[in-house]
Design an enzyme around this catalytic site. Sequence first.
Site, PDB file in Angstrom:
ATOM      1  N   LYS A 107       5.015  10.689  -9.973  1.00  0.00           N
ATOM      2  CA  LYS A 107       6.011  11.185 -11.237  1.00  0.00           C
ATOM      3  C   LYS A 107       5.773  12.719 -11.524  1.00  0.00           C
ATOM      4  CE  LYS A 107       7.610   7.901 -10.250  1.00  0.00           C
ATOM      5  NZ  LYS A 107       6.972   6.782  -9.275  1.00  0.00           N
ATOM      6  N   GLY A 115     -16.487  -5.727  -5.368  1.00  0.00           N
ATOM      7  CA  GLY A 115     -16.730  -7.298  -5.599  1.00  0.00           C
ATOM      8  C   GLY A 115     -16.407  -8.156  -4.388  1.00  0.00           C
ATOM      9  N   VAL A 170      13.570   2.188  14.344  1.00  0.00           N
ATOM     10  CA  VAL A 170      12.810   3.121  14.722  1.00  0.00           C
ATOM     11  C   VAL A 170      11.964   2.161  15.935  1.00  0.00           C
ATOM     12  CG1 VAL A 170      10.695   4.338  14.288  1.00  0.00           C
ATOM     13  CG2 VAL A 170      12.572   4.135  12.317  1.00  0.00           C
ATOM     14  N   ARG A 207       4.832  -2.588   0.798  1.00  0.00           N
ATOM     15  CA  ARG A 207       3.161  -2.512   0.921  1.00  0.00           C
ATOM     16  C   ARG A 207       3.085  -4.133   1.112  1.00  0.00           C
ATOM     17  NH1 ARG A 207       0.649   1.751  -1.635  1.00  0.00           N
ATOM     18  NH2 ARG A 207      -0.890   0.302  -2.703  1.00  0.00           N
ATOM     19  N   HIS A 209      24.306   9.023 -32.629  1.00  0.00           N
ATOM     20  CA  HIS A 209      25.328   9.671 -31.902  1.00  0.00           C
ATOM     21  C   HIS A 209      24.708  11.380 -32.201  1.00  0.00           C
ATOM     22  CE1 HIS A 209      28.887  11.523 -30.415  1.00  0.00           C
ATOM     23  NE2 HIS A 209      28.772  12.305 -31.392  1.00  0.00           N
TER      24      HIS A 209
HETATM   25  P1  FAD Z   1      -3.754  -1.588  -7.524  1.00  0.00           P
HETATM   26  O1  FAD Z   1      -3.245  -0.548  -8.473  1.00  0.00           O
HETATM   27  O2  FAD Z   1      -3.405  -1.442  -6.131  1.00  0.00           O
HETATM   28  O3  FAD Z   1      -5.284  -1.611  -7.995  1.00  0.00           O
HETATM   29  C1  FAD Z   1      -6.258  -2.308  -7.132  1.00  0.00           C
HETATM   30  C2  FAD Z   1      -7.743  -1.751  -7.279  1.00  0.00           C
HETATM   31  O4  FAD Z   1      -8.674  -2.785  -6.934  1.00  0.00           O
HETATM   32  C3  FAD Z   1      -7.612  -0.487  -6.461  1.00  0.00           C
HETATM   33  O5  FAD Z   1      -8.323   0.407  -6.958  1.00  0.00           O
HETATM   34  C4  FAD Z   1      -8.776  -1.057  -5.259  1.00  0.00           C
HETATM   35  O6  FAD Z   1      -9.364   0.081  -4.763  1.00  0.00           O
HETATM   36  C5  FAD Z   1      -9.232  -2.122  -6.074  1.00  0.00           C
HETATM   37  N1  FAD Z   1     -10.063  -3.115  -5.210  1.00  0.00           N
HETATM   38  C6  FAD Z   1      -9.595  -3.824  -4.283  1.00  0.00           C
HETATM   39  N2  FAD Z   1     -10.490  -4.666  -3.852  1.00  0.00           N
HETATM   40  C7  FAD Z   1     -11.397  -4.555  -4.335  1.00  0.00           C
HETATM   41  C8  FAD Z   1     -12.771  -5.018  -4.007  1.00  0.00           C
HETATM   42  N3  FAD Z   1     -13.049  -6.008  -3.325  1.00  0.00           N
HETATM   43  N4  FAD Z   1     -13.828  -4.690  -5.007  1.00  0.00           N
HETATM   44  C9  FAD Z   1     -13.541  -3.560  -5.758  1.00  0.00           C
HETATM   45  N5  FAD Z   1     -12.116  -3.171  -6.142  1.00  0.00           N
HETATM   46  C10 FAD Z   1     -11.217  -3.761  -5.343  1.00  0.00           C
HETATM   47  N6  FAD Z   1       4.900   0.883  -9.829  1.00  0.00           N
HETATM   48  C11 FAD Z   1       5.678   1.144 -10.935  1.00  0.00           C
HETATM   49  O7  FAD Z   1       5.769   0.057 -11.583  1.00  0.00           O
HETATM   50  N7  FAD Z   1       6.198   2.164 -11.312  1.00  0.00           N
HETATM   51  C12 FAD Z   1       6.190   3.358 -10.496  1.00  0.00           C
HETATM   52  O8  FAD Z   1       6.487   4.413 -10.564  1.00  0.00           O
HETATM   53  C13 FAD Z   1       5.302   3.073  -9.322  1.00  0.00           C
HETATM   54  N8  FAD Z   1       5.272   4.380  -8.448  1.00  0.00           N
HETATM   55  C14 FAD Z   1       4.615   4.119  -7.207  1.00  0.00           C
HETATM   56  C15 FAD Z   1       4.440   5.262  -6.425  1.00  0.00           C
HETATM   57  C16 FAD Z   1       3.896   5.031  -5.235  1.00  0.00           C
HETATM   58  C17 FAD Z   1       3.770   6.207  -4.467  1.00  0.00           C
HETATM   59  C18 FAD Z   1       3.197   3.826  -4.877  1.00  0.00           C
HETATM   60  C19 FAD Z   1       2.171   3.719  -3.537  1.00  0.00           C
HETATM   61  C20 FAD Z   1       3.339   2.711  -6.037  1.00  0.00           C
HETATM   62  C21 FAD Z   1       4.055   2.929  -6.987  1.00  0.00           C
HETATM   63  N9  FAD Z   1       4.027   1.794  -7.957  1.00  0.00           N
HETATM   64  C22 FAD Z   1       4.905   1.874  -8.934  1.00  0.00           C
HETATM   65  C23 FAD Z   1       3.658   0.297  -7.611  1.00  0.00           C
HETATM   66  C24 FAD Z   1       2.110   0.358  -8.478  1.00  0.00           C
HETATM   67  O9  FAD Z   1       1.295   1.385  -7.984  1.00  0.00           O
HETATM   68  C25 FAD Z   1       1.555  -1.014  -8.192  1.00  0.00           C
HETATM   69  O10 FAD Z   1       2.543  -1.978  -8.357  1.00  0.00           O
HETATM   70  C26 FAD Z   1       0.106  -1.177  -8.856  1.00  0.00           C
HETATM   71  O11 FAD Z   1      -0.370  -0.243  -8.867  1.00  0.00           O
HETATM   72  C27 FAD Z   1      -0.397  -2.461  -8.735  1.00  0.00           C
HETATM   73  O12 FAD Z   1      -1.382  -2.703  -9.391  1.00  0.00           O
HETATM   74  P2  FAD Z   1      -2.579  -3.796  -9.221  1.00  0.00           P
HETATM   75  O13 FAD Z   1      -3.733  -3.506 -10.427  1.00  0.00           O
HETATM   76  O14 FAD Z   1      -2.223  -4.956  -8.778  1.00  0.00           O
HETATM   77  O15 FAD Z   1      -3.288  -3.026  -8.029  1.00  0.00           O
HETATM   78  P1  NAD Z   2      10.357  -0.836  -0.275  1.00  0.00           P
HETATM   79  O1  NAD Z   2      10.230  -2.134  -0.092  1.00  0.00           O
HETATM   80  O2  NAD Z   2      10.758  -0.403  -1.780  1.00  0.00           O
HETATM   81  O3  NAD Z   2      11.384  -0.067   0.769  1.00  0.00           O
HETATM   82  C1  NAD Z   2      10.961  -0.376   2.029  1.00  0.00           C
HETATM   83  C2  NAD Z   2      12.092   0.163   2.802  1.00  0.00           C
HETATM   84  O4  NAD Z   2      11.584   0.302   4.154  1.00  0.00           O
HETATM   85  C3  NAD Z   2      13.015  -1.031   2.709  1.00  0.00           C
HETATM   86  O5  NAD Z   2      14.423  -0.694   2.477  1.00  0.00           O
HETATM   87  C4  NAD Z   2      13.000  -1.434   4.219  1.00  0.00           C
HETATM   88  O6  NAD Z   2      14.513  -2.300   4.423  1.00  0.00           O
HETATM   89  C5  NAD Z   2      12.800  -0.512   4.931  1.00  0.00           C
HETATM   90  N1  NAD Z   2      12.002  -0.632   6.109  1.00  0.00           N
HETATM   91  C6  NAD Z   2      11.141  -1.619   6.577  1.00  0.00           C
HETATM   92  N2  NAD Z   2      11.001  -1.808   7.853  1.00  0.00           N
HETATM   93  C7  NAD Z   2      11.553  -0.752   8.405  1.00  0.00           C
HETATM   94  C8  NAD Z   2      11.634  -0.204   9.777  1.00  0.00           C
HETATM   95  N3  NAD Z   2      10.972  -0.673  10.958  1.00  0.00           N
HETATM   96  N4  NAD Z   2      12.500   0.891  10.020  1.00  0.00           N
HETATM   97  C9  NAD Z   2      13.284   1.268   8.986  1.00  0.00           C
HETATM   98  N5  NAD Z   2      13.113   0.943   7.534  1.00  0.00           N
HETATM   99  C10 NAD Z   2      12.326   0.004   7.455  1.00  0.00           C
HETATM  100  O7  NAD Z   2       8.887  -0.331  -0.253  1.00  0.00           O
HETATM  101  P2  NAD Z   2       8.087   0.972  -0.213  1.00  0.00           P
HETATM  102  O8  NAD Z   2       9.176   2.160  -0.874  1.00  0.00           O
HETATM  103  O9  NAD Z   2       7.224   1.145   0.395  1.00  0.00           O
HETATM  104  O10 NAD Z   2       7.430   0.660  -1.843  1.00  0.00           O
HETATM  105  C11 NAD Z   2       6.637  -0.256  -1.697  1.00  0.00           C
HETATM  106  C12 NAD Z   2       6.290  -0.967  -3.228  1.00  0.00           C
HETATM  107  O11 NAD Z   2       5.739   0.005  -4.099  1.00  0.00           O
HETATM  108  C13 NAD Z   2       7.436  -1.532  -3.550  1.00  0.00           C
HETATM  109  O12 NAD Z   2       7.492  -2.796  -3.657  1.00  0.00           O
HETATM  110  C14 NAD Z   2       7.592  -0.841  -4.929  1.00  0.00           C
HETATM  111  O13 NAD Z   2       8.321  -1.859  -5.895  1.00  0.00           O
HETATM  112  C15 NAD Z   2       6.342  -0.192  -5.347  1.00  0.00           C
HETATM  113  N6  NAD Z   2       6.849   1.196  -5.793  1.00  0.00           N
HETATM  114  C16 NAD Z   2       7.717   1.279  -7.131  1.00  0.00           C
HETATM  115  C17 NAD Z   2       7.973   2.491  -7.465  1.00  0.00           C
HETATM  116  C18 NAD Z   2       8.653   2.352  -8.919  1.00  0.00           C
HETATM  117  O14 NAD Z   2       8.666   1.516  -9.717  1.00  0.00           O
HETATM  118  N7  NAD Z   2       9.309   3.602  -9.039  1.00  0.00           N
HETATM  119  C19 NAD Z   2       7.934   3.508  -6.652  1.00  0.00           C
HETATM  120  C20 NAD Z   2       7.203   3.566  -5.509  1.00  0.00           C
HETATM  121  C21 NAD Z   2       6.755   2.266  -5.007  1.00  0.00           C
END
Ligand code: FAD
Ligand code: NAD
Length: 479
Positions: free
Chosen positions: A58, A122, A245, A279, A451
């Site tokens: 963001k 952990g 792909v 993911r 408004h």
């Molecule tokens: P995580 O945030 O993945 O945290 C897990 C933590 O546990 C990590 O720090 C990891 O290192 C640690 N861990 C794992 N195993 C162990 C272990 N054995 N011992 C100690 N530590 C450990 N979601 C949204 O809602 N809004 C968004 O705008 C959004 N944008 C995103 C943009 C990107 C580029 C990405 C990749 C994801 C985005 N997401 C978004 C998804 C969001 O980041 C995840 O859904 C969220 O972080 C999940 O939270 P979590 O606590 O389950 O896991």
């Molecule tokens: P996603 O599931 O949103 O999108 C993956 C896309 O890749 C899908 O449209 C799928 O059809 C396509 N795809 C899969 N295999 C493919 C292939 N072989 N060739 C071409 N296309 C293919 O997953 P993401 O964008 O990687 O995000 C991962 C997770 O992180 C999501 O679950 C999302 O909720 C979370 N996330 C959330 C936010 C947000 O809330 N704004 C932002 C980023 C990520």
Amino acid sequence: MSEQFDVVVIGGGPAGYAAAIRAAQLGLATACIDKSLGKDGKPAFGGTCLNWGCIPSKALLDASHKYVEAAQHLGDVGIEVAGVSMDVPKMIARKDDVVAGLTGGIAALFKGNGVTGMPGVGRLLSGRRVEYTGHDGAVSTLQAEHVVLAPGSVPAGIPPTPVDGDSIVDSTGALEFQEAPARLGVIGAGVIGLELGSVWGRLGSEVVILEALPDFLPMADARIARDALKVLRGQGLDIRLETLVTGSKVGGNGVTVTYEDADGQQSIEVDKLIVAVGRKPYTEGLLDPGSGVAVDANGFIGVDDLCATAAPNVHAVGDCVRGPMLAHKGSEEGVMVVERIAGFKPLVNYDTVPNVIYTHPEIAWVGKTEQELEEAGVAVHTGAFPFAASGRALAANDAVGVVKIVADAETDRILGVHILGPQASELVAQAVIAMEFDASAEDLGLTMFAHPTLSEAVHEAALGVAGHAIHMVNRRKRA
Ligand code: FAD
Ligand code: NAD
């Protein structure tokens, strides 16, 4: 002798840290183990969300949006800006500062709430014993009354495009480019592909997004998805649907990506390739065979509706369990679990999880789509209001998009709200609140909105369900 805790949380992302803070607030002796390190090599609580996900993406989305506004749109409102230029390394450094501030904030919240933050790894053993390995390699064992597993998720990959961290990157690498690649390929037109494709497209990359599915954003409302595709393509994102792909070759000039579409074998040359195909849950090394906790065929930790695993007093929350991989969904689960441990009876309402894609305009929704409801045989009424008819959106020179509300035809209960438009991420919260309280479209229609605001579009869409929106001609006329 093992150190004793009421609750040990493994994973300090939004699911785990929220659980830990709430547990400590409830008077439970709580530890949170997290292994993430920041760019400075120091422990960084906050998980994917703070370190490599929601927040850094963001920061770059906002910075790149401001650049486009300055470079392309301020002239529309009578502000002439000459010589607008970008400083990508500065944007990245600022993003890093935001991340460092927020991860440090979690450490401070732990301290202030009495959570024992334990940087390191952990591992759940039998009998709710947790093996803790600090970053210095020292190993100890904790004994917990309750364990909350919150290890999160990591990027998934596909065999034809192995990530090398340089030419072919995942979302983490795509947050670190020091300049906009001239030609950027993205695999996957999902949330990450669209958000990070937008960032680099705004900063000058020529972006091609290859998506396997024939439909764009199939989980979104069909009208919103159709309109969004048109808008995003109009912004220059070359989104190619139904592409398979098949391979990649890294060479001196970047990456050659081969794929198949309806016309046969194709290829593109790009300087960088982002793989954003979803993911997968991350449980590597987390579960000792004696822990009693199992993962399913897709690697998710098996839980019931209340996030309980098969092992007594062991819960799992966030991205590692079923449901959308969203920070707020994980946080709500974490809080629910520890509040239940403390004797309260909250539930997570999975029907009202908001989804947002932070493109511009933003795409946001909650509840069911019209198509899903039709397939389920539920008769619905819909109301839609375009931002092109919103005084506030027009005044702000930001009037692309629509609010659409889907309500049960019989009861008028709101079943879904779908928004493409400015600040859709904020507007959707109104819909979430309405749906949490089982509001009807009429309830929203009878509510007074200030408004001029963008929120009035939500109000008008609700009125439109009954066929009497004020600022548009209603297609369906009802009393
Ligand atoms: P995580 O945030 O993945 O945290 C897990 C933590 O546990 C990590 O720090 C990891 O290192 C640690 N861990 C794992 N195993 C162990 C272990 N054995 N011992 C100690 N530590 C450990 N979601 C949204 O809602 N809004 C968004 O705008 C959004 N944008 C995103 C943009 C990107 C580029 C990405 C990749 C994801 C985005 N997401 C978004 C998804 C969001 O980041 C995840 O859904 C969220 O972080 C999940 O939270 P979590 O606590 O389950 O896991
Ligand atoms: P996603 O599931 O949103 O999108 C993956 C896309 O890749 C899908 O449209 C799928 O059809 C396509 N795809 C899969 N295999 C493919 C292939 N072989 N060739 C071409 N296309 C293919 O997953 P993401 O964008 O990687 O995000 C991962 C997770 O992180 C999501 O679950 C999302 O909720 C979370 N996330 C959330 C936010 C947000 O809330 N704004 C932002 C980023 C990520």
